[in-house]
Design an enzyme around this catalytic site. Structure first.
Site, PDB file in Angstrom:
ATOM      1  CG  ASN A  51     -39.535  -2.526  72.889  1.00  0.00           C
ATOM      2  OD1 ASN A  51     -40.064  -3.149  74.077  1.00  0.00           O
ATOM      3  ND2 ASN A  51     -39.664  -0.787  72.857  1.00  0.00           N
ATOM      4  CD  GLU A  53     -38.346   3.152  73.794  1.00  0.00           C
ATOM      5  OE1 GLU A  53     -39.105   3.549  74.531  1.00  0.00           O
ATOM      6  OE2 GLU A  53     -39.498   2.809  73.325  1.00  0.00           O
ATOM      7  CB  CYS A  62     -36.124  -3.019  66.845  1.00  0.00           C
ATOM      8  SG  CYS A  62     -37.479  -1.796  66.768  1.00  0.00           S
ATOM      9  CD  GLU A  64     -39.758  -6.529  66.531  1.00  0.00           C
ATOM     10  OE1 GLU A  64     -39.090  -6.241  66.970  1.00  0.00           O
ATOM     11  OE2 GLU A  64     -41.475  -6.489  65.693  1.00  0.00           O
ATOM     12  CB  CYS A  95     -40.039  -0.904  61.862  1.00  0.00           C
ATOM     13  SG  CYS A  95     -38.023  -1.326  62.752  1.00  0.00           S
ATOM     14  CB  CYS A  98     -37.001  -5.331  61.930  1.00  0.00           C
ATOM     15  SG  CYS A  98     -36.661  -4.847  64.029  1.00  0.00           S
TER      16      CYS A  98
END
Ligand code: THU
Length: 145
Positions: A51, A53, A62, A64, A95, A98
């Protein structure tokens, strides 16, 4: 060893170990929650993501999504297996967004291994994570508008 050095030809790491390694490279100063993902594509190659940010929070990506982007950049399109790991009490689950991103490149029975850094592990599938997925067949009707 850098994460990028892992899972070259002949690497003995498991997919979850590869995810744990790339997790260390996550950029998560806002949530403090580092996630690593590893995808094995149908050709046997391993693609890693973590991830990333951003100070403008919604701009983060993310793990993934990063692994999927790496897979596409490598020219692969078919996911054979996925592993995701985080330092969470229970194995982290992808999530909603994803799940849809994984479903774009995976069959419903594609295995997904979810792990924690303390050694917990569960197995599921892309189909179990996203029942009733919106898919290509839904687009194949009319093209109005
Ligand atoms: N995150 C992932 O990278 N993958 C998941 O499966 C769950 C959440 C990230 C997004 C954000 O950077 C942080 O974890 C906290 O939500």
């Amino acid at each position: 060893m850098r994460a990028a050095d892992c899972c070259e030809e002949g690497c003995a790491m498991t997919l979850l170990q590869a995810a744990a390694r790339v997790r260390e490279n996550a950029h998560a100063p806002y949530s403090g929650f580092k996630v690593g993902a590893a995808i094995r594509s149908a050709d046997g190659a391993i693609h890693l993501g973590c991830n990333v940010e951003n100070v403008a929070y919604p701009e983060g990506t993310c793990a993934e999504a990063g692994a999927i982007a790496a897979m596409c950049a490598a020219g692969a399109r078919d996911i054979a297996e996925v592993a995701v790991i985080a330092d969470s009490p229970e194995p982290v689950t992808p999530c909603g967004g994803c799940r849809q991103k994984l479903a774009e490149f995976a069959a419903p029975d594609t295995p997904v291994i979810l792990g924690t850094t303390s050694g917990r592990q569960t197995r599921t599938t892309v189909g179990a994570l996203l029942p009733g997925a919106f898919g290509r067949d839904h687009l194949a009707t009319t093209r109005e508008g």
